[in-house]
Design a protein around this motif. Structure first.
Motif, PDB file in Angstrom:
ATOM      1  N   SER A   1      17.156 -22.101 -16.188  1.00 35.20           N
ATOM      2  CA  SER A   1      18.520 -21.599 -15.441  1.00 35.20           C
ATOM      3  C   SER A   1      18.959 -20.399 -16.031  1.00 35.20           C
ATOM      4  CB  SER A   1      19.454 -22.822 -15.706  1.00 35.20           C
ATOM      5  OG  SER A   1      19.716 -23.226 -17.220  1.00 35.20           O
ATOM      6  N   THR A   2      18.771 -19.844 -17.281  1.00 40.69           N
ATOM      7  CA  THR A   2      19.218 -18.662 -17.803  1.00 40.69           C
ATOM      8  C   THR A   2      18.347 -17.440 -17.665  1.00 40.69           C
ATOM      9  OG1 THR A   2      18.127 -19.249 -20.091  1.00 40.69           O
ATOM     10  CG2 THR A   2      20.731 -19.952 -19.450  1.00 40.69           C
ATOM     11  N   SER A   3      17.226 -17.577 -17.226  1.00 43.14           N
ATOM     12  CA  SER A   3      16.292 -16.486 -17.162  1.00 43.14           C
ATOM     13  C   SER A   3      16.440 -15.753 -15.609  1.00 43.14           C
ATOM     14  CB  SER A   3      14.894 -16.899 -17.419  1.00 43.14           C
ATOM     15  OG  SER A   3      14.639 -17.693 -16.440  1.00 43.14           O
ATOM     16  N   GLU A   4      17.046 -14.453 -15.750  1.00 43.47           N
ATOM     17  CA  GLU A   4      17.419 -14.063 -14.325  1.00 43.47           C
ATOM     18  C   GLU A   4      16.218 -13.385 -13.560  1.00 43.47           C
ATOM     19  OE1 GLU A   4      20.828 -11.299 -14.644  1.00 43.47           O
ATOM     20  OE2 GLU A   4      22.053 -12.735 -15.615  1.00 43.47           O
ATOM     21  N   ASN A   5      15.500 -12.621 -14.302  1.00 38.35           N
ATOM     22  CA  ASN A   5      14.312 -11.761 -13.780  1.00 38.35           C
ATOM     23  C   ASN A   5      12.912 -12.227 -13.905  1.00 38.35           C
ATOM     24  OD1 ASN A   5      16.277  -9.900 -12.385  1.00 38.35           O
ATOM     25  ND2 ASN A   5      16.611  -9.349 -14.437  1.00 38.35           N
ATOM     26  N   ILE A   6      12.933 -13.384 -14.332  1.00 42.78           N
ATOM     27  CA  ILE A   6      11.571 -13.998 -14.704  1.00 42.78           C
ATOM     28  C   ILE A   6      11.192 -15.237 -14.011  1.00 42.78           C
ATOM     29  CG2 ILE A   6      12.205 -15.216 -17.029  1.00 42.78           C
ATOM     30  CD1 ILE A   6       9.349 -14.646 -17.769  1.00 42.78           C
TER      31      ILE A   6
ATOM     32  N   PHE B   1       1.739 -19.239 -18.434  1.00 40.92           N
ATOM     33  CA  PHE B   1       1.141 -18.977 -19.648  1.00 40.92           C
ATOM     34  C   PHE B   1       2.337 -18.828 -20.737  1.00 40.92           C
ATOM     35  CE2 PHE B   1       1.749 -14.985 -17.629  1.00 40.92           C
ATOM     36  CZ  PHE B   1       2.285 -14.235 -18.657  1.00 40.92           C
ATOM     37  N   TYR B   2       3.686 -18.567 -20.456  1.00 42.07           N
ATOM     38  CA  TYR B   2       4.819 -18.189 -20.939  1.00 42.07           C
ATOM     39  C   TYR B   2       5.825 -19.402 -20.643  1.00 42.07           C
ATOM     40  CZ  TYR B   2       8.955 -16.123 -22.603  1.00 42.07           C
ATOM     41  OH  TYR B   2      10.039 -15.932 -23.208  1.00 42.07           O
ATOM     42  N   ASP B   3       6.292 -20.409 -21.588  1.00 48.45           N
ATOM     43  CA  ASP B   3       7.188 -21.375 -21.408  1.00 48.45           C
ATOM     44  C   ASP B   3       8.729 -20.853 -21.222  1.00 48.45           C
ATOM     45  OD1 ASP B   3       7.127 -24.402 -21.017  1.00 48.45           O
ATOM     46  OD2 ASP B   3       8.691 -24.069 -22.484  1.00 48.45           O
ATOM     47  N   GLY B   4       9.246 -20.063 -22.193  1.00 48.13           N
ATOM     48  CA  GLY B   4      10.360 -19.599 -22.449  1.00 48.13           C
ATOM     49  C   GLY B   4      11.642 -20.468 -22.278  1.00 48.13           C
ATOM     50  N   LEU B   5      10.950 -21.878 -23.129  1.00 52.99           N
ATOM     51  CA  LEU B   5      12.027 -23.050 -23.367  1.00 52.99           C
ATOM     52  C   LEU B   5      12.125 -23.833 -21.827  1.00 52.99           C
ATOM     53  CD1 LEU B   5      14.564 -21.669 -25.718  1.00 52.99           C
ATOM     54  CD2 LEU B   5      12.540 -23.003 -26.230  1.00 52.99           C
ATOM     55  N   GLY B   6      11.406 -23.403 -20.774  1.00 52.65           N
ATOM     56  CA  GLY B   6      11.406 -24.299 -19.763  1.00 52.65           C
ATOM     57  C   GLY B   6      10.576 -25.686 -19.778  1.00 52.65           C
ATOM     58  N   LEU B   7       9.879 -26.008 -20.964  1.00 57.54           N
ATOM     59  CA  LEU B   7       9.376 -27.269 -21.092  1.00 57.54           C
ATOM     60  C   LEU B   7       8.403 -27.654 -20.144  1.00 57.54           C
ATOM     61  CD1 LEU B   7      12.497 -29.131 -22.733  1.00 57.54           C
ATOM     62  CD2 LEU B   7      10.747 -28.006 -23.930  1.00 57.54           C
ATOM     63  N   TYR B   8       7.647 -26.729 -19.545  1.00 59.28           N
ATOM     64  CA  TYR B   8       6.625 -26.929 -18.466  1.00 59.28           C
ATOM     65  C   TYR B   8       5.550 -28.027 -19.048  1.00 59.28           C
ATOM     66  CZ  TYR B   8       9.270 -23.889 -15.316  1.00 59.28           C
ATOM     67  OH  TYR B   8      10.395 -23.259 -14.703  1.00 59.28           O
ATOM     68  N   PHE B   9       5.319 -27.805 -20.330  1.00 62.04           N
ATOM     69  CA  PHE B   9       4.407 -28.788 -20.742  1.00 62.04           C
ATOM     70  C   PHE B   9       4.666 -30.296 -20.745  1.00 62.04           C
ATOM     71  CE2 PHE B   9       6.738 -27.563 -24.280  1.00 62.04           C
ATOM     72  CZ  PHE B   9       7.131 -28.745 -24.976  1.00 62.04           C
ATOM     73  N   ALA B  10       5.839 -30.434 -20.580  1.00 62.65           N
ATOM     74  CA  ALA B  10       6.317 -31.627 -20.598  1.00 62.65           C
ATOM     75  C   ALA B  10       6.712 -32.145 -18.803  1.00 62.65           C
ATOM     76  CB  ALA B  10       7.647 -32.152 -21.249  1.00 62.65           C
TER      77      ALA B  10
END
Length: 363
Positions: free
Chosen positions: A196-201, A85-94
């Protein structure tokens, strides 16, 4: 896992051959989850049902925002919500393809051997027996397609019934249902740090129709990463892993389709005719704008905006599930505009005939 080749099976139809994997298990997913849930509550742990997480804010800690305004603060967050529900610039929709498949169950007069059987052909049929009251029933599935790309959805149940009647001595059909899965571009689930930059999510998604096994494996991997700071499988499942040629082709293919659906949906013209039978839905045009119309079993008309609240693709009517489905990223909405499946976190505008909002808001 060891496998052996066999030429015959005690099935009511002939086979060319099969690979057999022994010592497999079948178990009840709901009973499994209920037992896990019993061990979660207490010790500063809680389960909140009927609460949709819609966003995450990050300062020193993470704050999960819900649709009711309730907030949960934590030092570490795991997104295990089917589609993140939260992408965090991970581009999961793609990087995820939404896929639907269908299941029916029936009582048959044939005796089936123990096992789960999967057809290796393009049709992807699968079946297994299941205890039912004092006897057994057969569960048959297949007919996979990308969400909102399967044409008239009712035909998939018809095809399953035809397959059952062709291959088994069917006494009575019992139930039918469908499911939605997300497939990664290389076929391996995404389990690990959200980016790659999200340590605790962290994230766990893309189980590819193997949710019970991949979900359990994902929990083990995330536990080791969080508690031990490493897992022997973390590079395999790493959501930020390098994409190989096969994955790149799928990435281009899926996102080309998304672009095509986005443009196609905006250009399509709806029907002016509101002559809907009970339990029928279709796209209509009102004052040059496209809406989704459905007349329920009691004759009441429901109108919704059919632009997906996720990234703006135009929804399609699902005649089997009575829902509005997104052909781009798999969000699904009820005929009243409520969210059935993500990644959308906002419902559709809904206009109902009984409260006179159709006349005042649309026409």
């Amino acid at each position: 896992m060891k496998a052996k080749y066999i030429e015959k099976l005690d099935l009511p139809f002939l086979i060319s051959g099969a690979l057999c994997f022994e010592n497999q298990a079948q178990f009840h997913p709901r009973k499994y989850l209920l037992k896990i849930a019993e061990n979660i509550s207490g010790n500063d742990s809680q389960i909140y049902e009927h609460t949709r997480a819609v966003d995450i804010e990050h300062d020193n800690l993470y704050t999960v925002i819900t649709d009711t305004g309730f907030k949960v603060t934590a030092s570490k967050v795991v997104l295990a919500s089917h589609f993140p529900f939260y992408d965090g610039l991970g581009l999961y929709f793609a990087k995820l393809r939404p896929q639907r498949s269908y299941v029916i169950s029936a009582i048959i007069k044939d005796e089936l051997p123990n096992g789960t059987f999967v057809d290796s052909g393009k049709a992807g049929w699968y079946f297994r027996s299941q205890k039912y009251k004092d006897g057994q029933m057969i569960i048959i599935g297949g007919q996979e397609h990308k969400t909102a790309h399967g044409g008239d959805m009712i035909k998939h149940y018809v095809n399953l019934k035809s397959y059952a009647e062709k291959n088994f001595n069917v006494e009575k059909f019992l139930y039918r249902w469908s499911t939605q899965d997300y497939i990664t571009i290389d076929g391996v689930p995404y389990v690990g740090n959200l980016t790659s930059t999200s340590e605790n999510i962290y994230v766990a998604t893309g189980y590819g129709e193997w949710g019970m096994t991949n979900g359990t494996a994902a929990a083990t991997v995330l536990r080791d990463i969080i508690v031990k700071n490493e897992s022997p499988y973390q590079e395999v499942y790493n959501p930020s892993r390098k994409i190989l040629t096969y994955g790149i082709k799928n990435l281009v293919k899926e996102n080309f389709d998304v672009a095509k659906q986005l443009i196609k949906g905006k250009l399509q013209v709806g029907q002016y005719n509101f002559d809907l039978k009970n339990d029928q839905g279709k796209i209509v045009e009102i004052d040059g704008e496209r809406y989704g119309a459905y007349r329920d079993k009691h004759g009441e008309l429901h109108i919704v905006d059919i632009t997906c609240t996720h990234l703006g693709c135009e929804l399609k009517w699902n005649s089997a599930e009575k829902s509005w489905d997104c052909p781009c990223h798999g969000s699904r909405f009820s005929f009243e505009g409520d969210i059935i499946e993500g990644p959308a976190v906002c419902r559709l505008n809904h206009y109902k005939e009984s409260d006179n909002t159709i006349d005042s808001n649309i026409i």
